[in-house]
Scaffold this motif. Structure first.
Motif, PDB file in Angstrom:
ATOM      1  N   CYS A  72      78.932  80.842  58.279  1.00 28.09           N
ATOM      2  CA  CYS A  72      78.172  80.468  57.080  1.00 28.09           C
ATOM      3  C   CYS A  72      76.987  81.404  56.856  1.00 28.09           C
ATOM      4  O   CYS A  72      76.225  81.691  57.775  1.00 28.09           O
ATOM      5  CB  CYS A  72      77.673  79.031  57.223  1.00 28.09           C
ATOM      6  SG  CYS A  72      76.609  78.492  55.872  1.00 28.09           S
ATOM      7  N   GLN A  73      76.834  81.871  55.628  1.00 31.57           N
ATOM      8  CA  GLN A  73      75.692  82.712  55.251  1.00 31.57           C
ATOM      9  C   GLN A  73      75.287  82.323  53.832  1.00 31.57           C
ATOM     10  O   GLN A  73      76.124  82.276  52.935  1.00 31.57           O
ATOM     11  CB  GLN A  73      76.078  84.190  55.306  1.00 31.57           C
ATOM     12  CG  GLN A  73      74.938  85.137  55.059  1.00 31.57           C
ATOM     13  CD  GLN A  73      73.909  85.130  56.182  1.00 31.57           C
ATOM     14  OE1 GLN A  73      74.235  84.976  57.344  1.00 31.57           O
ATOM     15  NE2 GLN A  73      72.659  85.293  55.845  1.00 31.57           N
ATOM     16  N   ILE A  74      74.003  82.056  53.621  1.00 34.02           N
ATOM     17  CA  ILE A  74      73.518  81.667  52.301  1.00 34.02           C
ATOM     18  C   ILE A  74      72.488  82.686  51.825  1.00 34.02           C
ATOM     19  O   ILE A  74      71.593  83.076  52.579  1.00 34.02           O
ATOM     20  CB  ILE A  74      72.900  80.263  52.344  1.00 34.02           C
ATOM     21  CG1 ILE A  74      73.972  79.296  52.790  1.00 34.02           C
ATOM     22  CG2 ILE A  74      72.248  79.903  51.031  1.00 34.02           C
ATOM     23  CD1 ILE A  74      73.891  77.909  52.348  1.00 34.02           C
ATOM     24  N   THR A  75      72.649  83.115  50.562  1.00 36.11           N
ATOM     25  CA  THR A  75      71.713  84.044  49.936  1.00 36.11           C
ATOM     26  C   THR A  75      71.062  83.351  48.751  1.00 36.11           C
ATOM     27  O   THR A  75      71.748  82.764  47.913  1.00 36.11           O
ATOM     28  CB  THR A  75      72.430  85.321  49.450  1.00 36.11           C
ATOM     29  OG1 THR A  75      73.062  85.940  50.573  1.00 36.11           O
ATOM     30  CG2 THR A  75      71.454  86.298  48.832  1.00 36.11           C
ATOM     31  N   LEU A  76      69.742  83.416  48.689  1.00 35.31           N
ATOM     32  CA  LEU A  76      68.966  82.860  47.586  1.00 35.31           C
ATOM     33  C   LEU A  76      68.402  84.026  46.773  1.00 35.31           C
ATOM     34  O   LEU A  76      67.796  84.930  47.354  1.00 35.31           O
ATOM     35  CB  LEU A  76      67.796  82.033  48.116  1.00 35.31           C
ATOM     36  CG  LEU A  76      68.102  80.998  49.197  1.00 35.31           C
ATOM     37  CD1 LEU A  76      66.817  80.481  49.818  1.00 35.31           C
ATOM     38  CD2 LEU A  76      68.899  79.860  48.606  1.00 35.31           C
ATOM     39  N   LYS A  77      68.595  83.998  45.455  1.00 32.88           N
ATOM     40  CA  LYS A  77      68.045  85.036  44.588  1.00 32.88           C
ATOM     41  C   LYS A  77      67.139  84.363  43.561  1.00 32.88           C
ATOM     42  O   LYS A  77      67.584  83.536  42.768  1.00 32.88           O
ATOM     43  CB  LYS A  77      69.147  85.810  43.879  1.00 32.88           C
ATOM     44  CG  LYS A  77      68.613  86.922  42.998  1.00 32.88           C
ATOM     45  CD  LYS A  77      69.734  87.677  42.320  1.00 32.88           C
ATOM     46  CE  LYS A  77      69.175  88.753  41.418  1.00 32.88           C
ATOM     47  NZ  LYS A  77      70.246  89.414  40.665  1.00 32.88           N
ATOM     48  N   PHE A  78      65.853  84.728  43.603  1.00 28.08           N
ATOM     49  CA  PHE A  78      64.849  84.130  42.733  1.00 28.08           C
ATOM     50  C   PHE A  78      64.664  84.967  41.475  1.00 28.08           C
ATOM     51  O   PHE A  78      64.588  86.190  41.542  1.00 28.08           O
ATOM     52  CB  PHE A  78      63.506  84.033  43.468  1.00 28.08           C
ATOM     53  CG  PHE A  78      63.580  83.174  44.696  1.00 28.08           C
ATOM     54  CD1 PHE A  78      63.355  81.817  44.613  1.00 28.08           C
ATOM     55  CD2 PHE A  78      63.888  83.725  45.927  1.00 28.08           C
ATOM     56  CE1 PHE A  78      63.430  81.019  45.742  1.00 28.08           C
ATOM     57  CE2 PHE A  78      63.966  82.935  47.059  1.00 28.08           C
ATOM     58  CZ  PHE A  78      63.733  81.581  46.962  1.00 28.08           C
ATOM     59  N   SER A  79      64.568  84.285  40.316  1.00 27.42           N
ATOM     60  CA  SER A  79      64.333  84.952  39.047  1.00 27.42           C
ATOM     61  C   SER A  79      63.573  83.996  38.140  1.00 27.42           C
ATOM     62  O   SER A  79      64.168  83.102  37.532  1.00 27.42           O
ATOM     63  CB  SER A  79      65.674  85.353  38.410  1.00 27.42           C
ATOM     64  OG  SER A  79      65.453  85.966  37.162  1.00 27.42           O
ATOM     65  N   GLY A  80      62.252  84.160  38.063  1.00 27.03           N
ATOM     66  CA  GLY A  80      61.428  83.259  37.251  1.00 27.03           C
ATOM     67  C   GLY A  80      61.559  81.830  37.740  1.00 27.03           C
ATOM     68  O   GLY A  80      61.326  81.528  38.894  1.00 27.03           O
ATOM     69  N   LYS A  81      61.972  80.924  36.849  1.00 23.25           N
ATOM     70  CA  LYS A  81      62.135  79.516  37.203  1.00 23.25           C
ATOM     71  C   LYS A  81      63.552  79.205  37.673  1.00 23.25           C
ATOM     72  O   LYS A  81      63.927  78.049  37.822  1.00 23.25           O
ATOM     73  CB  LYS A  81      61.789  78.627  36.006  1.00 23.25           C
ATOM     74  CG  LYS A  81      60.329  78.681  35.627  1.00 23.25           C
ATOM     75  CD  LYS A  81      60.041  77.738  34.486  1.00 23.25           C
ATOM     76  CE  LYS A  81      58.551  77.766  34.169  1.00 23.25           C
ATOM     77  NZ  LYS A  81      58.198  76.804  33.134  1.00 23.25           N
TER      78      LYS A  81
END
Length: 109
Positions: A66-75
Motif C-alpha cells: 500500500c502506498q498513498i499519495t496526497l496532492k494539495f491544490s488550494g482547497k
C-alpha cells in the motif's frame, strides 16, 4: 484541516516539521458493484513525507504494498492509492476531496 468526499474523510495536521504531516483516513463503502447494500469500513493513519505540494505515506497496519499519495491544490486534495491497503471490501482512500475546515484535527492514535 479536514477534507471530505462522499463516503470518506481525510484529516491532516499541520506539519510535524517541514518535511512531515500527520494523516488519518476514515472511509466506508455501503454499496457493492451490483448495487446491493453492504457495510464496509476502513481506517488508516500514519506520517507522510512532504515533497513540494505532495505527501506520501504507507498507513500503519496497511498491506505492505500500500502506498498513498496526497496532492494539495488550494482547497482541494487529490489522493491516489497504489495497491490494496486492507481498508475493507471496496473501501479506498483514492479520490478528489474538498477542504471542509482549516481546524487542526485531534488524532486518537
Amino acid at each position: 484541516m479536514s477534507f471530505y468526499r462522499a463516503s470518506c474523510t481525510n484529516s491532516i495536521s499541520e506539519s510535524l516539521d517541514k518535511q512531515k504531516l500527520q494523516v488519518e483516513f476514515s472511509g466506508y463503502q455501503y454499496k457493492l458493484a451490483d448495487g446491493s447494500l453492504s457495510a464496509n469500513t476502513g481506517f488508516g493513519e500514519g506520517t507522510a513525507s512532504i515533497a513540494g505540494n505532495k505527501a506520501r505515506f504507507q498507513p500503519t497496519r496497511a498491506d505492505s504494498e500500500c502506498q498513498i499519495t496526497l496532492k494539495f491544490s488550494g482547497k482541494n486534495l487529490e489522493v491516489k492509492q497504489v495497491n490494496k491497503c486492507g481498508f475493507g471490501l471496496n473501501v479506498t482512500a483514492a479520490g478528489k476531496y474538498q477542504r471542509i475546515n482549516s481546524d487542526r484535527p485531534t488524532f486518537d492514535w
